[in-house]
Structures are given as structure tokens and as C-alpha cells.
Design a protein around this motif. Structure first.
Motif, PDB file in Angstrom:
ATOM      1  N   ILE A  29       0.856  -1.186   0.000  1.00 45.52           N
ATOM      2  CA  ILE A  29       0.000   0.000   0.000  1.00 45.52           C
ATOM      3  C   ILE A  29       0.892   1.235   0.000  1.00 45.52           C
ATOM      4  CG2 ILE A  29      -1.721   1.332   1.301  1.00 45.52           C
ATOM      5  CD1 ILE A  29      -2.687  -1.370   2.459  1.00 45.52           C
ATOM      6  N   ARG A  30       0.653   2.136  -0.936  1.00 49.96           N
ATOM      7  CA  ARG A  30       1.411   3.387  -1.024  1.00 49.96           C
ATOM      8  C   ARG A  30       0.718   4.440  -0.164  1.00 49.96           C
ATOM      9  NH1 ARG A  30       6.026   5.164  -1.521  1.00 49.96           N
ATOM     10  NH2 ARG A  30       6.596   5.129  -3.704  1.00 49.96           N
ATOM     11  N   THR A  31       1.480   5.062   0.710  1.00 46.44           N
ATOM     12  CA  THR A  31       0.936   6.123   1.542  1.00 46.44           C
ATOM     13  C   THR A  31       2.039   7.146   1.824  1.00 46.44           C
ATOM     14  OG1 THR A  31      -0.392   6.562   3.521  1.00 46.44           O
ATOM     15  CG2 THR A  31       1.461   5.018   3.775  1.00 46.44           C
ATOM     16  N   ILE A  32       1.758   8.096   2.689  1.00 41.59           N
ATOM     17  CA  ILE A  32       2.720   9.127   3.044  1.00 41.59           C
ATOM     18  C   ILE A  32       2.759   9.254   4.565  1.00 41.59           C
ATOM     19  CG2 ILE A  32       3.296  11.592   2.904  1.00 41.59           C
ATOM     20  CD1 ILE A  32       1.701  11.570   0.205  1.00 41.59           C
ATOM     21  N   LEU A  33       3.953   9.162   5.142  1.00 37.89           N
ATOM     22  CA  LEU A  33       4.128   9.386   6.578  1.00 37.89           C
ATOM     23  C   LEU A  33       4.351  10.870   6.833  1.00 37.89           C
ATOM     24  CD1 LEU A  33       6.523   6.424   7.448  1.00 37.89           C
ATOM     25  CD2 LEU A  33       4.100   6.594   8.011  1.00 37.89           C
ATOM     26  N   ASP A  34       3.753  11.379   7.886  1.00 39.21           N
ATOM     27  CA  ASP A  34       3.874  12.808   8.188  1.00 39.21           C
ATOM     28  C   ASP A  34       5.257  13.173   8.710  1.00 39.21           C
ATOM     29  OD1 ASP A  34       1.236  13.310   7.456  1.00 39.21           O
ATOM     30  OD2 ASP A  34       0.488  12.835   9.456  1.00 39.21           O
ATOM     31  N   ARG A  35       5.793  12.350   9.655  1.00 35.06           N
ATOM     32  CA  ARG A  35       7.033  12.737  10.308  1.00 35.06           C
ATOM     33  C   ARG A  35       7.773  11.508  10.828  1.00 35.06           C
ATOM     34  NH1 ARG A  35       7.873  17.826  12.581  1.00 35.06           N
ATOM     35  NH2 ARG A  35       5.651  18.195  12.342  1.00 35.06           N
ATOM     36  N   MET A  36       9.083  11.480  10.598  1.00 38.26           N
ATOM     37  CA  MET A  36       9.951  10.425  11.126  1.00 38.26           C
ATOM     38  C   MET A  36      11.174  11.065  11.751  1.00 38.26           C
ATOM     39  SD  MET A  36      10.214   7.425   8.235  1.00 38.26           S
ATOM     40  CE  MET A  36      11.642   6.684   9.025  1.00 38.26           C
ATOM     41  N   LYS A  37      11.632  10.459  12.854  1.00 30.85           N
ATOM     42  CA  LYS A  37      12.801  11.009  13.536  1.00 30.85           C
ATOM     43  C   LYS A  37      13.677   9.883  14.067  1.00 30.85           C
ATOM     44  CE  LYS A  37      13.988  14.524  16.986  1.00 30.85           C
ATOM     45  NZ  LYS A  37      13.466  15.485  17.977  1.00 30.85           N
ATOM     46  N   ILE A  38      14.989  10.007  13.817  1.00 35.08           N
ATOM     47  CA  ILE A  38      15.982   9.094  14.383  1.00 35.08           C
ATOM     48  C   ILE A  38      16.999   9.962  15.109  1.00 35.08           C
ATOM     49  CG2 ILE A  38      17.721   7.334  13.943  1.00 35.08           C
ATOM     50  CD1 ILE A  38      16.303   6.641  11.358  1.00 35.08           C
ATOM     51  N   GLY A  39      17.038   9.847  16.430  1.00 33.84           N
ATOM     52  CA  GLY A  39      17.938  10.718  17.176  1.00 33.84           C
ATOM     53  C   GLY A  39      17.585  12.174  16.925  1.00 33.84           C
ATOM     54  N   ASP A  40      18.558  12.941  16.444  1.00 32.42           N
ATOM     55  CA  ASP A  40      18.323  14.361  16.194  1.00 32.42           C
ATOM     56  C   ASP A  40      17.920  14.673  14.755  1.00 32.42           C
ATOM     57  OD1 ASP A  40      18.951  15.049  18.805  1.00 32.42           O
ATOM     58  OD2 ASP A  40      21.098  15.230  18.366  1.00 32.42           O
ATOM     59  N   ILE A  41      17.912  13.653  13.887  1.00 30.65           N
ATOM     60  CA  ILE A  41      17.556  13.945  12.490  1.00 30.65           C
ATOM     61  C   ILE A  41      16.082  13.627  12.254  1.00 30.65           C
ATOM     62  CG2 ILE A  41      19.913  13.452  11.792  1.00 30.65           C
ATOM     63  CD1 ILE A  41      18.776  11.012  10.284  1.00 30.65           C
ATOM     64  N   GLU A  42      15.475  14.450  11.443  1.00 29.64           N
ATOM     65  CA  GLU A  42      14.032  14.350  11.253  1.00 29.64           C
ATOM     66  C   GLU A  42      13.686  14.630   9.799  1.00 29.64           C
ATOM     67  OE1 GLU A  42      10.064  16.710  12.850  1.00 29.64           O
ATOM     68  OE2 GLU A  42      11.861  16.649  14.110  1.00 29.64           O
ATOM     69  N   SER A  43      12.650  13.990   9.333  1.00 26.12           N
ATOM     70  CA  SER A  43      12.158  14.240   7.980  1.00 26.12           C
ATOM     71  C   SER A  43      10.639  14.286   8.018  1.00 26.12           C
ATOM     72  CB  SER A  43      12.634  13.138   7.021  1.00 26.12           C
ATOM     73  OG  SER A  43      12.242  13.429   5.698  1.00 26.12           O
ATOM     74  N   GLN A  44      10.075  15.108   7.145  1.00 24.72           N
ATOM     75  CA  GLN A  44       8.620  15.207   7.030  1.00 24.72           C
ATOM     76  C   GLN A  44       8.199  14.779   5.634  1.00 24.72           C
ATOM     77  OE1 GLN A  44       7.152  19.077   8.187  1.00 24.72           O
ATOM     78  NE2 GLN A  44       8.593  19.231   9.882  1.00 24.72           N
ATOM     79  N   PHE A  45       6.954  14.334   5.540  1.00 22.25           N
ATOM     80  CA  PHE A  45       6.364  13.946   4.262  1.00 22.25           C
ATOM     81  C   PHE A  45       7.224  12.871   3.591  1.00 22.25           C
ATOM     82  CE2 PHE A  45       4.790  14.137  -0.024  1.00 22.25           C
ATOM     83  CZ  PHE A  45       3.459  14.493   0.118  1.00 22.25           C
ATOM     84  N   ILE A  46       7.103  11.645   4.084  1.00 27.83           N
ATOM     85  CA  ILE A  46       7.926  10.542   3.585  1.00 27.83           C
ATOM     86  C   ILE A  46       7.061   9.544   2.817  1.00 27.83           C
ATOM     87  CG2 ILE A  46       9.594   8.748   4.199  1.00 27.83           C
ATOM     88  CD1 ILE A  46       8.715  11.116   6.919  1.00 27.83           C
ATOM     89  N   PRO A  47       7.158   9.497   1.477  1.00 33.24           N
ATOM     90  CA  PRO A  47       6.441   8.461   0.722  1.00 33.24           C
ATOM     91  C   PRO A  47       6.884   7.073   1.204  1.00 33.24           C
ATOM     92  CG  PRO A  47       7.192  10.180  -0.749  1.00 33.24           C
ATOM     93  CD  PRO A  47       7.840  10.434   0.582  1.00 33.24           C
ATOM     94  N   THR A  48       5.919   6.212   1.470  1.00 32.37           N
ATOM     95  CA  THR A  48       6.169   4.954   2.169  1.00 32.37           C
ATOM     96  C   THR A  48       5.304   3.854   1.573  1.00 32.37           C
ATOM     97  OG1 THR A  48       6.558   6.215   4.193  1.00 32.37           O
ATOM     98  CG2 THR A  48       6.076   3.880   4.465  1.00 32.37           C
ATOM     99  N   PHE A 101      14.694   8.515   3.215  1.00 31.08           N
ATOM    100  CA  PHE A 101      14.884   9.194   4.501  1.00 31.08           C
ATOM    101  C   PHE A 101      16.342   9.590   4.705  1.00 31.08           C
ATOM    102  CE2 PHE A 101      15.960   9.302   8.991  1.00 31.08           C
ATOM    103  CZ  PHE A 101      14.971  10.102   9.529  1.00 31.08           C
ATOM    104  N   MET A 102      17.264   8.734   4.277  1.00 32.30           N
ATOM    105  CA  MET A 102      18.689   8.921   4.582  1.00 32.30           C
ATOM    106  C   MET A 102      19.488   9.634   3.500  1.00 32.30           C
ATOM    107  SD  MET A 102      19.719   5.302   6.410  1.00 32.30           S
ATOM    108  CE  MET A 102      19.125   4.209   5.107  1.00 32.30           C
ATOM    109  N   SER A 103      18.859  10.033   2.404  1.00 32.54           N
ATOM    110  CA  SER A 103      19.621  10.513   1.244  1.00 32.54           C
ATOM    111  C   SER A 103      20.410  11.798   1.509  1.00 32.54           C
ATOM    112  CB  SER A 103      18.686  10.725   0.052  1.00 32.54           C
ATOM    113  OG  SER A 103      17.691  11.679   0.372  1.00 32.54           O
TER     114      SER A 103
END
Length: 201
Positions: free
Chosen positions: A54-73, A91-93
Motif C-alpha cells: 500500500i502506497r501512503t505518506i508518513l507525516d514525520r519520522m525522527k531518528i535521534g536528532d535527524i528528522e524528515s517530514q512527508f515521507i512516501p512509504t 529518509f537517509m539521502s
């Protein structure tokens, strides 16, 4: 990995994965299967073959101090009892990743313009994909409607099957439209150049 500032789960880092994948169990905990979230049936391919996703979009992801918004998943069936998904390169690019007893992310200094945390290739890639999903689903709806108009004398069982498929196709078209509209909104909020909102030719 922390999602939407409220849920922390174990994930696997995979620099060979192009995208983030999460389990159905995690998606349910995040409320993604609720009505307002875009959920488009797609597939995912790998060494083991092709499987539904299922294709969706995550609003927010965070690992430690790094964060990303709007992540196609992509949501996939449960991957493991030990972890709830895979953190991929969308996320890591923007980071180099190295291991020194712990995983260390170091931000790459981007010389090319970035909007909303992403460069031109990212934006073109997802506009191309989401527009393709929408156009393909819309064309399928039109073709099924045409079949019903032109084959009114077909067997009832056939017409019923086509009507059922049409209902599913309309649902998919609606979900594809929601995905595309979310991307367009996010692009507008981040002042993404209009030229980046089109596929490379």
C-alpha cells in the motif's frame, strides 16, 4: 525510529532500500488505515519476487536528532517479529551513514537547491509516480464505464463482475488523487519550482 512525535519502534536501516517500508501492524497503530489517509494499492518488488503493498505518506519520522517530514512509504505485511519496518534512502539521502558502536548520521552539504528538504530529482520522481498512478486509475475507470455502456446485453454475471471492479477502480482513483493532492500541497508550502513538478523527458 519515532513517528509523528508519539510512537517509537525498532526499524532496520538499509542503504540498499530506495524507500521506507512499514508493517501493517505499525500502520494501524499510526492510524493510517483511517479514512483521511491516502492508501493506494500497489506492489513491491525484490529478490523474492513481487508482493502487494500500500502506497501512503508518513507525516514525520525522527531518528535521534535527524528528522524528515512527508515521507512516501509502502505498507507491507509483517516483516519480522523483531522490527516494524525498513528505513530506506528516501529518509537517509541527505546524510552519510557510518557505524562507530552506534549509527552516526552526518548531514551532506548540498550545493544544489533543496526545497522541503529535497532536491530536484526527489520532487520529479514523486510527481511522476503519483501522476502516473492517478492517470492510470482514471483511464481504467473510463474503460470500465465504456464497457458497461457498450455491453448492456452481456451476461448478468459478467456485468456484475465489471461493476464490482468499477467500484474498486473508483476507490483506487480517489486514493491516487488524494496522494497527488497531498504532494501538490506540500510542494506549494515549500515553494518548489513549477518545473520540478513535472517528469523529466
Amino acid at each position: 525510529v519515532r513517528f509523528n512525535d508519539r510512537l517509537t519502534v525498532p526499524m532496520v536501516l538499509d542503504t540498499g532500500a530506495g524507500e521506507v517500508f512499514i508493517s501493517e501492524k505499525l500502520a494501524k497503530k499510526l492510524g493510517i488505515f483511517e479514512e483521511e489517509h491516502a492508501k493506494l494499492d500497489v506492489s513491491v518488488s525484490g529478490f523474492g519476487g513481487t508482493a502487494p503493498a500500500i502506497r501512503t505518506i508518513l507525516d514525520r519520522m525522527k531518528i535521534g536528532d535527524i528528522e524528515s517530514q512527508f515521507i512516501p512509504t509502502r505498507i507491507v505485511p509483517s516483516l519480522s517479529k523483531v522490527f516494524d519496518g525498513v528505513v530506506g534512502m528516501n529518509f537517509m539521502s541527505n546524510y552519510t551513514v557510518r557505524i562507530d558502536q552506534v549509527v552516526i548520521f552526518e548531514e551532506i552539504q548540498n550545493r544544489s537547491p533543496h526545497f522541503g528538504g529535497h532536491g530536484e530529482r526527489w520532487w520529479r520522481r514523486y510527481f511522476a509516480e503519483f501522476e502516473k498512478h492517478y492517470n492510470k486509475s482514471e483511464q481504467y475507470v473510463v474503460s470500465l464505464e465504456r464497457y458497461l455502456r457498450e455491453n448492456r446485453l452481456a451476461y448478468k454475471s459478467i456485468l456484475d463482475a465489471v461493476k464490482e471492479e468499477l467500484n474498486y477502480a473508483k476507490m483506487q482513483n480517489k486514493e491516487a488523487e488524494k496522494l497527488l493532492e497531498k504532494l501538490r500541497r506540500y510542494a506549494s508550502q515549500n515553494q518548489v519550482p513549477i518545473a520540478w513538478r513535472r517528469e523529466n523527458h
